[in-house]
Design a protein around this motif. Sequence first.
Motif, PDB file in Angstrom:
ATOM      1  N   VAL A 109      -7.834  -2.737   2.961  1.00 11.44           N
ATOM      2  CA  VAL A 109      -6.011  -2.550   2.439  1.00 11.44           C
ATOM      3  C   VAL A 109      -5.373  -3.983   1.154  1.00 11.44           C
ATOM      4  O   VAL A 109      -5.497  -5.254   2.681  1.00 11.44           O
ATOM      5  CB  VAL A 109      -4.658  -2.472   4.065  1.00 11.44           C
ATOM      6  CG1 VAL A 109      -3.314  -2.099   3.081  1.00 11.44           C
ATOM      7  CG2 VAL A 109      -5.680  -1.137   4.085  1.00 11.44           C
ATOM      8  N   GLN A 142      -2.752  -4.512   0.176  1.00 11.52           N
ATOM      9  CA  GLN A 142      -0.787  -4.727   0.237  1.00 11.52           C
ATOM     10  C   GLN A 142      -0.355  -4.294   1.351  1.00 11.52           C
ATOM     11  O   GLN A 142      -0.831  -4.035   2.334  1.00 11.52           O
ATOM     12  CB  GLN A 142      -0.127  -3.964  -1.046  1.00 11.52           C
ATOM     13  CG  GLN A 142      -0.860  -4.078  -2.771  1.00 11.52           C
ATOM     14  CD  GLN A 142      -0.078  -2.627  -3.538  1.00 11.52           C
ATOM     15  OE1 GLN A 142       1.301  -2.300  -2.632  1.00 11.52           O
ATOM     16  NE2 GLN A 142      -0.759  -2.635  -4.042  1.00 11.52           N
ATOM     17  N   ASP A 143       1.002  -4.484   1.074  1.00  9.62           N
ATOM     18  CA  ASP A 143       1.943  -4.798   2.515  1.00  9.62           C
ATOM     19  C   ASP A 143       1.984  -3.392   3.109  1.00  9.62           C
ATOM     20  O   ASP A 143       2.233  -2.512   2.491  1.00  9.62           O
ATOM     21  CB  ASP A 143       2.889  -5.646   2.796  1.00  9.62           C
ATOM     22  CG  ASP A 143       3.690  -5.302   3.762  1.00  9.62           C
ATOM     23  OD1 ASP A 143       3.605  -4.960   4.696  1.00  9.62           O
ATOM     24  OD2 ASP A 143       4.754  -6.026   4.208  1.00  9.62           O
ATOM     25  N   VAL A 144       1.600  -2.411   3.943  1.00 10.72           N
ATOM     26  CA  VAL A 144       1.763  -1.507   4.782  1.00 10.72           C
ATOM     27  C   VAL A 144       2.710  -1.261   5.147  1.00 10.72           C
ATOM     28  O   VAL A 144       2.661  -0.018   5.760  1.00 10.72           O
ATOM     29  CB  VAL A 144       0.507  -0.665   4.384  1.00 10.72           C
ATOM     30  CG1 VAL A 144      -0.477  -0.322   3.536  1.00 10.72           C
ATOM     31  CG2 VAL A 144      -0.348  -1.030   5.528  1.00 10.72           C
ATOM     32  N   ASP A 178      -3.005   2.837  -4.328  1.00 16.79           N
ATOM     33  CA  ASP A 178      -2.593   1.327  -4.898  1.00 16.79           C
ATOM     34  C   ASP A 178      -2.198   0.355  -3.841  1.00 16.79           C
ATOM     35  O   ASP A 178      -2.878  -0.263  -4.594  1.00 16.79           O
ATOM     36  CB  ASP A 178      -1.170   1.694  -5.708  1.00 16.79           C
ATOM     37  CG  ASP A 178       0.026   1.538  -5.078  1.00 16.79           C
ATOM     38  OD1 ASP A 178      -0.302   1.854  -4.280  1.00 16.79           O
ATOM     39  OD2 ASP A 178       1.296   1.570  -5.442  1.00 16.79           O
ATOM     40  N   TRP A 179      -3.003   0.995  -2.545  1.00 21.34           N
ATOM     41  CA  TRP A 179      -2.988   0.070  -1.600  1.00 21.34           C
ATOM     42  C   TRP A 179      -3.746  -0.402  -1.129  1.00 21.34           C
ATOM     43  O   TRP A 179      -4.390  -1.222   0.178  1.00 21.34           O
ATOM     44  CB  TRP A 179      -1.566   0.486  -0.927  1.00 21.34           C
ATOM     45  CG  TRP A 179      -1.127   1.889  -0.083  1.00 21.34           C
ATOM     46  CD1 TRP A 179      -0.497   2.556  -0.260  1.00 21.34           C
ATOM     47  CD2 TRP A 179      -1.938   2.704   0.481  1.00 21.34           C
ATOM     48  NE1 TRP A 179      -0.398   3.816  -0.055  1.00 21.34           N
ATOM     49  CE2 TRP A 179      -2.400   3.771   0.632  1.00 21.34           C
ATOM     50  CE3 TRP A 179      -3.198   2.067   1.572  1.00 21.34           C
ATOM     51  CZ2 TRP A 179      -2.659   4.369   1.290  1.00 21.34           C
ATOM     52  CZ3 TRP A 179      -3.806   3.367   2.464  1.00 21.34           C
ATOM     53  CH2 TRP A 179      -3.295   4.137   2.289  1.00 21.34           C
TER      54      TRP A 179
END
Length: 161
Positions: free
Chosen positions: A11, A13-15, A132-133
């Motif tokens: 991952v 990005q910040d999810v 996109d993450w």
Amino acid sequence: MSFEIERRFLVCQDVRHFCRHGDRIVQGYISFDNGSGGQKARVRIRNDQAFLTIKGERRGLIRPEFERAVPFSWASVLLSRLPPETLIRKTRYEVGFAGMTWEIDVFDGRNSGLVVAEIELEHAEQEFELPDWVGAEVTFDERYGNSSLAVRPVSTWPAAA
């Protein structure tokens, strides 16, 4: 016996904004064949349920998998007898994207900072859209397998140059 067909990604990005209600998982390996991708036996506690899972050798994306519910007390005792530093601790979130369910694992302990997303497929050629993450695919990178992380956690990996 059933089969597991999955793809795994880091991952990137910040999810946290869509990872709100996750399941706590503690798991340990009672038998595994390091290095060859062979059979592995795992005991897992997920919230208040416990499971024994045996996974066979991966052939491409496909690997045989046998999983059964076991008594919680049995799994707790077994996990308590494993070296605590080898236990995998993580929170799993299920996230829908483009008609598919992604499982996002946020690791704790010696694997803290690692966040992996996986998607289970119906067949090896199944197409799906990448959110996109997600970043690099790690499906075939043994370092990111949970059984590998149990004995070689990310906290012991050399720093990237």
